[in-house]
Design a protein around this motif. Structure first.
Motif, PDB file in Angstrom:
ATOM      1  N   ILE A 150       5.489 -50.920  -1.801  1.00 30.40           N
ATOM      2  CA  ILE A 150       6.410 -50.438  -1.030  1.00 30.40           C
ATOM      3  C   ILE A 150       5.862 -49.990   0.544  1.00 30.40           C
ATOM      4  N   ALA A 151       4.732 -49.644   0.603  1.00 29.52           N
ATOM      5  CA  ALA A 151       4.161 -49.787   2.024  1.00 29.52           C
ATOM      6  C   ALA A 151       4.266 -50.889   3.012  1.00 29.52           C
ATOM      7  N   LEU A 152       4.268 -52.021   2.077  1.00 31.91           N
ATOM      8  CA  LEU A 152       4.359 -53.222   2.995  1.00 31.91           C
ATOM      9  C   LEU A 152       5.920 -53.291   3.447  1.00 31.91           C
ATOM     10  N   ARG A 153       6.475 -53.282   2.569  1.00 33.75           N
ATOM     11  CA  ARG A 153       8.083 -53.122   3.063  1.00 33.75           C
ATOM     12  C   ARG A 153       8.223 -52.095   4.295  1.00 33.75           C
ATOM     13  N   PHE A 154       7.826 -50.940   4.294  1.00 32.16           N
ATOM     14  CA  PHE A 154       7.732 -49.991   5.416  1.00 32.16           C
ATOM     15  C   PHE A 154       7.232 -50.572   6.610  1.00 32.16           C
ATOM     16  N   ARG A 155       6.094 -51.534   6.523  1.00 30.26           N
ATOM     17  CA  ARG A 155       5.660 -52.021   7.669  1.00 30.26           C
ATOM     18  C   ARG A 155       6.712 -52.819   8.321  1.00 30.26           C
ATOM     19  N   VAL A 156       7.083 -53.824   7.423  1.00 29.83           N
ATOM     20  CA  VAL A 156       7.991 -54.843   7.833  1.00 29.83           C
ATOM     21  C   VAL A 156       9.240 -53.864   8.557  1.00 29.83           C
ATOM     22  N   HIS A 157       9.659 -53.155   8.020  1.00 29.90           N
ATOM     23  CA  HIS A 157      10.786 -52.350   8.540  1.00 29.90           C
ATOM     24  C   HIS A 157      10.371 -51.506   9.989  1.00 29.90           C
ATOM     25  N   GLY A 158       9.176 -51.301  10.095  1.00 37.49           N
ATOM     26  CA  GLY A 158       8.766 -50.770  11.407  1.00 37.49           C
ATOM     27  C   GLY A 158       8.629 -51.666  12.244  1.00 37.49           C
ATOM     28  N   LEU A 159       8.316 -52.942  12.269  1.00 34.50           N
ATOM     29  CA  LEU A 159       8.256 -54.166  12.976  1.00 34.50           C
ATOM     30  C   LEU A 159       9.780 -54.460  13.503  1.00 34.50           C
ATOM     31  N   MET A 160      10.527 -54.449  12.327  1.00 32.45           N
ATOM     32  CA  MET A 160      12.116 -54.849  12.797  1.00 32.45           C
ATOM     33  C   MET A 160      12.537 -53.746  13.771  1.00 32.45           C
ATOM     34  N   LEU A 161      12.567 -52.496  13.432  1.00 39.53           N
ATOM     35  CA  LEU A 161      12.821 -51.548  14.460  1.00 39.53           C
ATOM     36  C   LEU A 161      12.256 -51.613  15.822  1.00 39.53           C
ATOM     37  N   TRP A 162      10.966 -51.827  15.923  1.00 42.42           N
ATOM     38  CA  TRP A 162      10.534 -51.803  17.235  1.00 42.42           C
ATOM     39  C   TRP A 162      11.124 -53.229  18.006  1.00 42.42           C
ATOM     40  N   MET A 163      11.179 -54.378  17.212  1.00 41.95           N
ATOM     41  CA  MET A 163      11.780 -55.517  18.069  1.00 41.95           C
ATOM     42  C   MET A 163      13.252 -55.321  18.355  1.00 41.95           C
ATOM     43  N   GLN A 164      13.990 -54.360  17.654  1.00 43.86           N
ATOM     44  CA  GLN A 164      15.476 -54.033  17.737  1.00 43.86           C
ATOM     45  C   GLN A 164      15.432 -53.156  18.929  1.00 43.86           C
ATOM     46  N   ALA A 165      14.517 -52.221  19.037  1.00 43.09           N
ATOM     47  CA  ALA A 165      14.545 -51.333  20.312  1.00 43.09           C
ATOM     48  C   ALA A 165      14.418 -51.827  21.599  1.00 43.09           C
ATOM     49  N   ASN A 166      13.210 -52.847  21.346  1.00 45.73           N
ATOM     50  CA  ASN A 166      12.673 -53.502  22.568  1.00 45.73           C
ATOM     51  C   ASN A 166      13.223 -54.838  23.317  1.00 45.73           C
ATOM     52  N   LYS A 167      14.108 -55.384  22.164  1.00 47.13           N
ATOM     53  CA  LYS A 167      15.030 -56.521  22.582  1.00 47.13           C
ATOM     54  C   LYS A 167      14.286 -57.417  23.476  1.00 47.13           C
ATOM     55  N   PRO A 168      13.438 -58.044  22.837  1.00 45.27           N
ATOM     56  CA  PRO A 168      12.607 -59.337  23.423  1.00 45.27           C
ATOM     57  C   PRO A 168      13.504 -60.468  23.931  1.00 45.27           C
ATOM     58  N   ALA A 169      13.697 -60.789  25.086  1.00 47.25           N
ATOM     59  CA  ALA A 169      14.573 -62.102  25.357  1.00 47.25           C
ATOM     60  C   ALA A 169      14.322 -63.158  24.661  1.00 47.25           C
ATOM     61  N   GLY A 170      15.152 -63.752  24.081  1.00 45.03           N
ATOM     62  CA  GLY A 170      15.177 -65.176  23.342  1.00 45.03           C
ATOM     63  C   GLY A 170      14.902 -64.700  21.820  1.00 45.03           C
ATOM     64  N   VAL A 171      14.805 -63.549  21.340  1.00 49.13           N
ATOM     65  CA  VAL A 171      14.929 -63.319  19.904  1.00 49.13           C
ATOM     66  C   VAL A 171      16.365 -63.118  19.436  1.00 49.13           C
ATOM     67  N   LEU A 172      16.738 -64.303  18.527  1.00 46.53           N
ATOM     68  CA  LEU A 172      18.206 -64.246  18.166  1.00 46.53           C
ATOM     69  C   LEU A 172      18.563 -63.372  16.936  1.00 46.53           C
ATOM     70  N   GLU A 173      17.804 -63.452  16.029  1.00 48.16           N
ATOM     71  CA  GLU A 173      17.989 -62.740  14.744  1.00 48.16           C
ATOM     72  C   GLU A 173      16.829 -62.440  14.006  1.00 48.16           C
ATOM     73  N   LEU A 174      16.803 -61.173  13.229  1.00 44.14           N
ATOM     74  CA  LEU A 174      15.673 -60.680  12.548  1.00 44.14           C
ATOM     75  C   LEU A 174      16.170 -60.754  11.078  1.00 44.14           C
ATOM     76  N   THR A 175      15.219 -61.169  10.005  1.00 42.37           N
ATOM     77  CA  THR A 175      15.531 -61.240   8.692  1.00 42.37           C
ATOM     78  C   THR A 175      14.486 -60.612   7.939  1.00 42.37           C
ATOM     79  N   PRO A 176      14.771 -59.218   7.539  1.00 45.41           N
ATOM     80  CA  PRO A 176      13.444 -58.638   6.822  1.00 45.41           C
ATOM     81  C   PRO A 176      13.421 -59.277   5.093  1.00 45.41           C
ATOM     82  N   GLY A 177      12.339 -59.364   4.831  1.00 44.43           N
ATOM     83  CA  GLY A 177      12.053 -59.745   3.353  1.00 44.43           C
ATOM     84  C   GLY A 177      11.366 -58.512   2.799  1.00 44.43           C
ATOM     85  N   ILE A 178      10.741 -58.376   1.844  1.00 41.37           N
ATOM     86  CA  ILE A 178      10.018 -57.399   0.756  1.00 41.37           C
ATOM     87  C   ILE A 178       8.671 -57.181   1.548  1.00 41.37           C
ATOM     88  N   ARG A 179       8.098 -58.230   2.070  1.00 43.11           N
ATOM     89  CA  ARG A 179       6.593 -58.223   2.726  1.00 43.11           C
ATOM     90  C   ARG A 179       6.742 -59.044   3.894  1.00 43.11           C
TER      91      ARG A 179
END
Length: 404
Positions: A22-51
């Motif tokens: 579950i800690a790896l799933r949290f790591r994925v979630h943290g990365l997704m939240l950072w990408m959503q907050a910073n909105k890098p130009a050119g990123v179209l979609e983020l799809t999280p998996g379990i790890r």
């Protein structure tokens, strides 16, 4: 951490070994939240998996090298995931235990795919045995007492959750069907590996059944539960409660129309609190896991001893082809267009049929295929029985054509 490019538009960010963590799933979630907050130009979609996190990007705007730089910045900026709390809900869902629809699917599987599979005729008995539990009631108690953490969505179509019990002592582990089922009722609930899934739609499948629940997807209207087409969210916790098959049938009619309200509790999920819980109960968790692994190993040894480890058809199709008989005058063979199994025969010798009438149903490649009459006539003979295997070109029945 591993970066796996897929063409020039996708990149998979993968964390850790291929284990349930579950800690790896949290790591994925943290990365997704950072990408959503910073909105890098050119990123179209983020799809999280379990790890893992799949990044869909426009390489004309954000070349791969630049995307990798962004991801490295994200890793440097991410805080310790143990301090991360995520919004969550406890979603209470009705479960018809060992539902009639599950029994139909098992019957079809035994008739047309594998009649002597170790998980037949009762998936729940198989779950009991392979987890080293005393009786089926223990399986039931675990499923209804567990809270299943939604780790992913869309695993088997249309918002289907991939979930695992928060308490490791509730983690039942199974093998999947081999070969897979050709049919599974919509919203059947099953366990495969260490995960629980609710099938989002009717289709094939391989998870071991425990029952059936409500719809996971509602494309027709918005309701209090469906503010989007899919019901569940990441980090939701599913809590089942028992209902009868008839009660569930009534609920399923009302639920998509907003006529059956769900109990949904809003909460948060803390990785640190979860890890503290696991540490506090480490001894009993280890004991449960050890017993489960011993039972799993013993089950596999039984398969090896009985020859069930590798499935092979026991029907000699070549011999069947060799015994095809010549057709009487004015008769024609209705042949199978594919290799598969005969699921249901809808006519009998002597029946008069019309052009286009369905004569029988085959199962092949996880699909049901209707075989229809090529012309009007009378059924002269049935060449196959329900459950028998066939190859493309084999006669299924003989039709005596109408004479002008």
């Amino acid at each position: 951490m591993t970066y796996r490019p897929s063409g020039d538009r996708y990149l998979l960010v993968e964390y850790g070994p291929s284990v349930l963590d579950i800690a790896l799933r949290f790591r994925v979630h943290g990365l997704m939240l950072w990408m959503q907050a910073n909105k890098p130009a050119g990123v179209l979609e983020l799809t999280p998996g379990i790890r893992s996190l799949q990044v869909h990007y426009d390489s004309l705007v954000l070349p791969l090298a630049a995307l990798l730089d962004v991801l490295q910045q994200a890793e440097a900026a991410l805080k310790d995931v143990e301090a991360l709390d995520v919004a969550a809900r406890v979603v209470h869902l009705p479960l018809s235990w060992d539902d009639d629809a599950c029994q139909v699917a098992i019957k079809k599987y035994m008739q047309s795919v594998r009649k002597d599979a170790p998980w037949c005729p009762s998936n729940i008995e198989f779950i009991r045995r392979i987890n080293g539990l005393a009786d089926i009631e223990q399986v039931r108690e675990i499923v209804f007492n567990a809270r299943y953490l939604v780790m992913g969505l869309g695993d088997v179509y249309l918002g289907a959750p991939v979930a695992t019990p928060l308490d490791p002592r509730h983690r039942l582990v199974t093998t999947k069907y081999n070969p897979a089922r050709t049919w599974t009722a919509e919203n059947s609930v099953g366990i495969g590996g260490s995960y629980l899934c609710v099938y989002g739609m009717e289709g094939p499948g391989g998870y071991q059944f425990v029952g059936r629940t409500l719809q996971m997807w509602n494309r027709w209207r918005r309701t209090a539960e469906f503010d989007q087409p899919w019901l569940l969210r990441f980090f939701d916790q599913i809590q089942f409660y028992p209902v009868s098959a008839q009660e569930l049938a009534d609920m399923r009619k009302a639920f998509p129309k907003g006529g059956y309200p769900l109990k949904i509790e809003h909460t948060t999920f803390s990785l640190k609190s979860y890890q503290d819980f696991a540490l506090q109960h480490a001894d009993s968790i280890a004991g449960f896991t050890r017993k489960r692994e011993q039972a799993f190993g013993a089950e596999l040894q039984r398969w090896i001893a009985s020859g069930q480890m590798n499935f092979e058809s026991d029907q000699d199709l070549a011999r069947e082809r060799a015994t095809e008989e010549a057709l009487p005058d004015h008769c024609m063979a209705v042949e199978s267009p594919v290799a598969g199994n005969v699921w249901e025969i809808l006519v009998k010798p002597g029946d008069r049929v019309e052009t286009g009438q369905t004569l029988l149903i085959l199962e092949s490649m996880k699909m049901e295929i209707q075989i229809t009459a090529p012309s009007a006539g009378v059924v002269y003979a049935i060449s196959r029985s329900e459950g028998s295997q066939i190859q493309a070109g084999q006669a299924l029945l003989v039709l005596q054509e109408e004479q002008a």
